[in-house]
Design an enzyme around this catalytic site. Structure first.
Site, PDB file in Angstrom:
ATOM      1  N   SER A  42     -10.769 -10.276 -23.628  1.00 37.46           N
ATOM      2  CA  SER A  42      -9.665  -9.956 -24.548  1.00 37.46           C
ATOM      3  C   SER A  42      -9.454 -11.031 -25.606  1.00 37.46           C
ATOM      4  O   SER A  42      -9.641 -12.220 -25.342  1.00 37.46           O
ATOM      5  CB  SER A  42      -8.359  -9.798 -23.769  1.00 37.46           C
ATOM      6  OG  SER A  42      -8.514  -8.827 -22.776  1.00 37.46           O
ATOM      7  N   GLU A  78     -14.619  -3.301 -12.364  1.00 40.50           N
ATOM      8  CA  GLU A  78     -13.244  -3.814 -12.285  1.00 40.50           C
ATOM      9  C   GLU A  78     -12.272  -2.687 -11.933  1.00 40.50           C
ATOM     10  O   GLU A  78     -11.314  -2.883 -11.204  1.00 40.50           O
ATOM     11  CB  GLU A  78     -12.879  -4.450 -13.632  1.00 40.50           C
ATOM     12  CG  GLU A  78     -11.606  -5.252 -13.589  1.00 40.50           C
ATOM     13  CD  GLU A  78     -11.349  -6.024 -14.884  1.00 40.50           C
ATOM     14  OE1 GLU A  78     -12.109  -5.840 -15.851  1.00 40.50           O
ATOM     15  OE2 GLU A  78     -10.378  -6.792 -14.911  1.00 40.50           O
ATOM     16  N   GLY A  89     -13.786 -13.807 -20.187  1.00 40.67           N
ATOM     17  CA  GLY A  89     -13.324 -13.948 -21.571  1.00 40.67           C
ATOM     18  C   GLY A  89     -13.680 -12.723 -22.395  1.00 40.67           C
ATOM     19  O   GLY A  89     -14.635 -12.765 -23.186  1.00 40.67           O
ATOM     20  N   GLU A 105      -2.659   4.108 -20.719  1.00 41.23           N
ATOM     21  CA  GLU A 105      -2.948   5.020 -21.840  1.00 41.23           C
ATOM     22  C   GLU A 105      -4.457   5.113 -22.086  1.00 41.23           C
ATOM     23  O   GLU A 105      -4.979   6.188 -22.373  1.00 41.23           O
ATOM     24  CB  GLU A 105      -2.240   4.545 -23.126  1.00 41.23           C
ATOM     25  CG  GLU A 105      -0.717   4.615 -23.086  1.00 41.23           C
ATOM     26  CD  GLU A 105      -0.080   3.481 -22.283  1.00 41.23           C
ATOM     27  OE1 GLU A 105      -0.779   2.521 -21.906  1.00 41.23           O
ATOM     28  OE2 GLU A 105       1.134   3.575 -21.993  1.00 41.23           O
ATOM     29  N   SER A 160      -7.409 -14.961 -17.282  1.00 40.64           N
ATOM     30  CA  SER A 160      -6.833 -15.373 -15.987  1.00 40.64           C
ATOM     31  C   SER A 160      -7.654 -16.499 -15.379  1.00 40.64           C
ATOM     32  O   SER A 160      -8.882 -16.417 -15.302  1.00 40.64           O
ATOM     33  CB  SER A 160      -6.819 -14.199 -15.006  1.00 40.64           C
ATOM     34  OG  SER A 160      -6.131 -13.115 -15.546  1.00 40.64           O
TER      35      SER A 160
HETATM   36  C1  FAD Z   1      -2.280  -9.940 -15.487  1.00 38.89           C
HETATM   37  C2  FAD Z   1      -3.317  -9.778 -16.569  1.00 38.89           C
HETATM   38  C3  FAD Z   1      -4.533 -10.424 -16.404  1.00 38.89           C
HETATM   39  C4  FAD Z   1      -5.505 -10.296 -17.407  1.00 38.89           C
HETATM   40  N1  FAD Z   1      -6.658 -11.003 -17.227  1.00 38.89           N
HETATM   41  C5  FAD Z   1      -7.609 -10.925 -18.187  1.00 38.89           C
HETATM   42  C6  FAD Z   1      -8.799 -11.701 -18.048  1.00 38.89           C
HETATM   43  O1  FAD Z   1      -8.990 -12.450 -17.083  1.00 38.89           O
HETATM   44  N2  FAD Z   1      -9.724 -11.614 -19.020  1.00 38.89           N
HETATM   45  C7  FAD Z   1      -9.559 -10.809 -20.117  1.00 38.89           C
HETATM   46  O2  FAD Z   1     -10.467 -10.735 -20.945  1.00 38.89           O
HETATM   47  N3  FAD Z   1      -8.429 -10.088 -20.293  1.00 38.89           N
HETATM   48  C8  FAD Z   1      -7.443 -10.134 -19.348  1.00 38.89           C
HETATM   49  N4  FAD Z   1      -6.271  -9.435 -19.515  1.00 38.89           N
HETATM   50  C9  FAD Z   1      -6.060  -8.687 -20.769  1.00 38.89           C
HETATM   51  C10 FAD Z   1      -6.072  -7.199 -20.598  1.00 38.89           C
HETATM   52  O3  FAD Z   1      -7.351  -6.719 -20.311  1.00 38.89           O
HETATM   53  C11 FAD Z   1      -5.481  -6.623 -21.893  1.00 38.89           C
HETATM   54  O4  FAD Z   1      -4.132  -7.025 -21.930  1.00 38.89           O
HETATM   55  C12 FAD Z   1      -5.575  -5.126 -21.941  1.00 38.89           C
HETATM   56  O5  FAD Z   1      -6.910  -4.738 -22.110  1.00 38.89           O
HETATM   57  C13 FAD Z   1      -4.704  -4.509 -23.050  1.00 38.89           C
HETATM   58  O6  FAD Z   1      -5.004  -5.082 -24.290  1.00 38.89           O
HETATM   59  P1  FAD Z   1      -3.868  -5.696 -25.244  1.00 38.89           P
HETATM   60  O7  FAD Z   1      -3.005  -6.597 -24.401  1.00 38.89           O
HETATM   61  O8  FAD Z   1      -4.547  -6.267 -26.437  1.00 38.89           O
HETATM   62  O9  FAD Z   1      -2.950  -4.464 -25.673  1.00 38.89           O
HETATM   63  P2  FAD Z   1      -3.225  -3.439 -26.863  1.00 38.89           P
HETATM   64  O10 FAD Z   1      -4.639  -3.010 -26.805  1.00 38.89           O
HETATM   65  O11 FAD Z   1      -2.705  -4.022 -28.126  1.00 38.89           O
HETATM   66  O12 FAD Z   1      -2.315  -2.238 -26.418  1.00 38.89           O
HETATM   67  C14 FAD Z   1      -0.889  -2.212 -26.620  1.00 38.89           C
HETATM   68  C15 FAD Z   1      -0.392  -0.823 -26.196  1.00 38.89           C
HETATM   69  O13 FAD Z   1      -0.981   0.188 -27.024  1.00 38.89           O
HETATM   70  C16 FAD Z   1      -1.635   1.149 -26.210  1.00 38.89           C
HETATM   71  N5  FAD Z   1      -2.864   1.629 -26.864  1.00 38.89           N
HETATM   72  C17 FAD Z   1      -3.824   0.855 -27.439  1.00 38.89           C
HETATM   73  N6  FAD Z   1      -4.834   1.636 -27.884  1.00 38.89           N
HETATM   74  C18 FAD Z   1      -4.492   2.923 -27.570  1.00 38.89           C
HETATM   75  C19 FAD Z   1      -5.136   4.184 -27.760  1.00 38.89           C
HETATM   76  N7  FAD Z   1      -6.324   4.288 -28.358  1.00 38.89           N
HETATM   77  N8  FAD Z   1      -4.492   5.307 -27.306  1.00 38.89           N
HETATM   78  C20 FAD Z   1      -3.276   5.209 -26.698  1.00 38.89           C
HETATM   79  N9  FAD Z   1      -2.625   4.040 -26.500  1.00 38.89           N
HETATM   80  C21 FAD Z   1      -3.219   2.923 -26.926  1.00 38.89           C
HETATM   81  C22 FAD Z   1      -1.976   0.412 -24.937  1.00 38.89           C
HETATM   82  O14 FAD Z   1      -2.157   1.298 -23.857  1.00 38.89           O
HETATM   83  C23 FAD Z   1      -0.758  -0.473 -24.752  1.00 38.89           C
HETATM   84  O15 FAD Z   1       0.299   0.213 -24.143  1.00 38.89           O
HETATM   85  C24 FAD Z   1      -5.270  -9.518 -18.561  1.00 38.89           C
HETATM   86  C25 FAD Z   1      -4.036  -8.875 -18.726  1.00 38.89           C
HETATM   87  C26 FAD Z   1      -3.064  -9.013 -17.756  1.00 38.89           C
HETATM   88  C27 FAD Z   1      -1.760  -8.334 -17.983  1.00 38.89           C
END
Ligand code: FAD
Length: 403
Positions: free
Chosen positions: A140, A255, A138, A386, A172
């Site tokens: 994100s 990870e 937990g 990114e 997940s």
């Molecule tokens: C299949 C899957 C399983 C997952 N499982 C887990 C889990 O078990 N536990 C958990 O905690 N999380 C989990 N996640 C979440 C995952 O870690 C996040 O989706 C990821 O860290 C991206 O965060 P966000 O979705 O909030 O996107 P955002 O952070 O909002 O990013 C959106 C876009 O903006 C870009 N961006 C953001 N900041 C910057 C920057 N400073 N410079 C350049 N570009 C930037 C990103 O690269 C992305 O393209 C999972 C995600 C997926 C897809």
């Protein structure tokens, strides 16, 4: 009697073998014990149920093939990281399902070993390996994914109890888990990297609500998890209240670099499967020889070798007492981008098969459709592409931020 009911035939755990002899013993056990229907490259493939996966993984543990490097006093097998790599290479060579408890075994377990109390190690670690406790992660939140330090789920201490309020997303496997490795804020939001702590939250605690999210591949593995005045005992707080950020970064480094070490060898299995399926069809066999596809397949082989080198280097660094640090971002960037390119190539090739599909092409199509859809997420989870590029620019190339 199935493998799940049987005691393992060959006790790899007790084997005092090393090197190639150990590898052959592991290979022999896996190939004899893994039910054919679990192999996603086989015509008999049908995805195992949760109960079957739990039983299979518990059998693997009894045979000495999980918790390899963990001390025997916590249910592990006390073997070396190089032996762990051997096991991963052999697992990867088979089209085996991913562990349903990889977060427990590969993220929660190692961080508990590093920062947990003796009581926590004894309570949590054997339960993870024996598959009595499945864990989820937990970290994100709706406003805190890449910007993890912006998370808002709050933990407030009242004597021996922490009261937790907030929401996690993309968790997940939460719906099938018993514990959540939760990162929560114990100090003010402005402090960002300070005042964060890790907790082992029991998911059956009053006030925890788990809601599944359906993903494009039809699975409901993702969840939202809501915490509404959830009381967590101090006994379940992992490490000091201010050490949460350092611990979370350690989890992310694992990870990115050393969990699912079998990736490169699984990738190789996928490439072999693709080529052999194509060879059963004259149109696809012709395409394999086409210079456009031949070059892309050759590039895939190079990608796989680079990926193997990343894993082997990480193991060498760790065995020699070093730490992975930002190198984990190089590995993560490479496996996710390379696998996505490969999945695209596989779908491109297989979609050119003439109807009616040959049975082997049907099996491959079913497998690669799943791989293609899952690969879309690989450049997102464990930190987006990114973010990895930003870390490499900043911490490996030492370029200034924001230019
Ligand atoms: C299949 C899957 C399983 C997952 N499982 C887990 C889990 O078990 N536990 C958990 O905690 N999380 C989990 N996640 C979440 C995952 O870690 C996040 O989706 C990821 O860290 C991206 O965060 P966000 O979705 O909030 O996107 P955002 O952070 O909002 O990013 C959106 C876009 O903006 C870009 N961006 C953001 N900041 C910057 C920057 N400073 N410079 C350049 N570009 C930037 C990103 O690269 C992305 O393209 C999972 C995600 C997926 C897809």
């Amino acid at each position: 009697m199935t493998v799940m009911e049987a005691q393992p035939r060959a006790d790899v755990a007790a084997a005092s073998l090393t090197g190639e002899a150990y590898r052959l013993k592991v290979r022999d056990w896996l190939r004899n014990e893994l039910p054919g229907s679990y192999r996603s490259d086989s015509p008999q493939f049908s995805p195992p149920t949760l109960e079957q996966s739990i039983a299979w993984e518990a059998a693997m543990h009894r045979a000495g093939l999980s918790g390899m490097t963990w001390p025997t006093s916590y249910g592990g097998h006390g073997r070396t990281l190089r032996e762990h790599l051997i096991v991963n290479q052999e697992i990867g060579a088979l089209a085996m399902p991913d562990s349903v408890n990889s977060i427990g075994k590969e993220l929660a377990g190692p961080i508990i070993l590093a920062i947990g109390t003796e009581e926590q190690k004894k309570r949590f670690l054997p339960a993870i390996l024996q598959m009595r406790n499945i864990w989820c992660q937990g970290f994100s939140e709706p406003e805190a994914g890449s910007d993890l330090a912006g998370l808002r789920t709050r933990a407030v201490r009242h004597g021996d109890i922490w009261r937790i309020n907030g929401q996690k997303i993309w968790t997940s496997g939460a719906a099938r888990s018993q514990r959540c490795l939760l990162l929560a804020r114990t100090g003010p939001v402005e402090d960002r990297h300070r005042g964060l702590a890790l907790f082992a939250v029991p998911l059956d605690a009053p006030g925890v609500r788990v809601r599944t999210i359906k993903s494009i591949d039809g699975k409901e593995s993702f969840c939202e998890v809501f915490f509404d005045d959830v009381e967590v005992a101090q006994l379940d707080a992992l490490g000091a209240p201010d050490e949460g950020w350092a611990a979370a970064i350690r989890v992310l480094e694992i990870e990115r670099a050393t969990n699912r070490m079998y990736r490169a060898w699984r990738f190789e299995n996928e490439l072999r499967h693709l080529i052999s399926a194509c060879k059963t069809d004259t149109v696809l066999a012709g395409l394999l020889a086409d210079s456009h596809y031949a070059v892309r397949l050759a590039e895939t082989v190079v990608d796989i070798e680079v990926l193997k080198a990343h894993v082997e280097t990480a193991v060498d660094v760790l065995v020699n007492g070093g730490s992975i640090g930002a190198r984990g971002s190089l590995a993560k960037l490479h496996w996710s981008e390379a696998h996505q390119r490969f999945a695209m190539l596989a779908m491109e090739l297989l979609s050119k098969a003439p109807l009616p599909l040959a049975p082997s092409v049907k099996v491959a199509l079913r497998r690669f459709e799943g791989i293609y859809l899952a690969s879309r997420a690989e450049t997102i989870y464990a930190g987006t592409t990114e973010i990895q590029l930003g870390i490499i620019a900043d911490r490996i190339l030492a370029l200034s931020k924001g230019r």
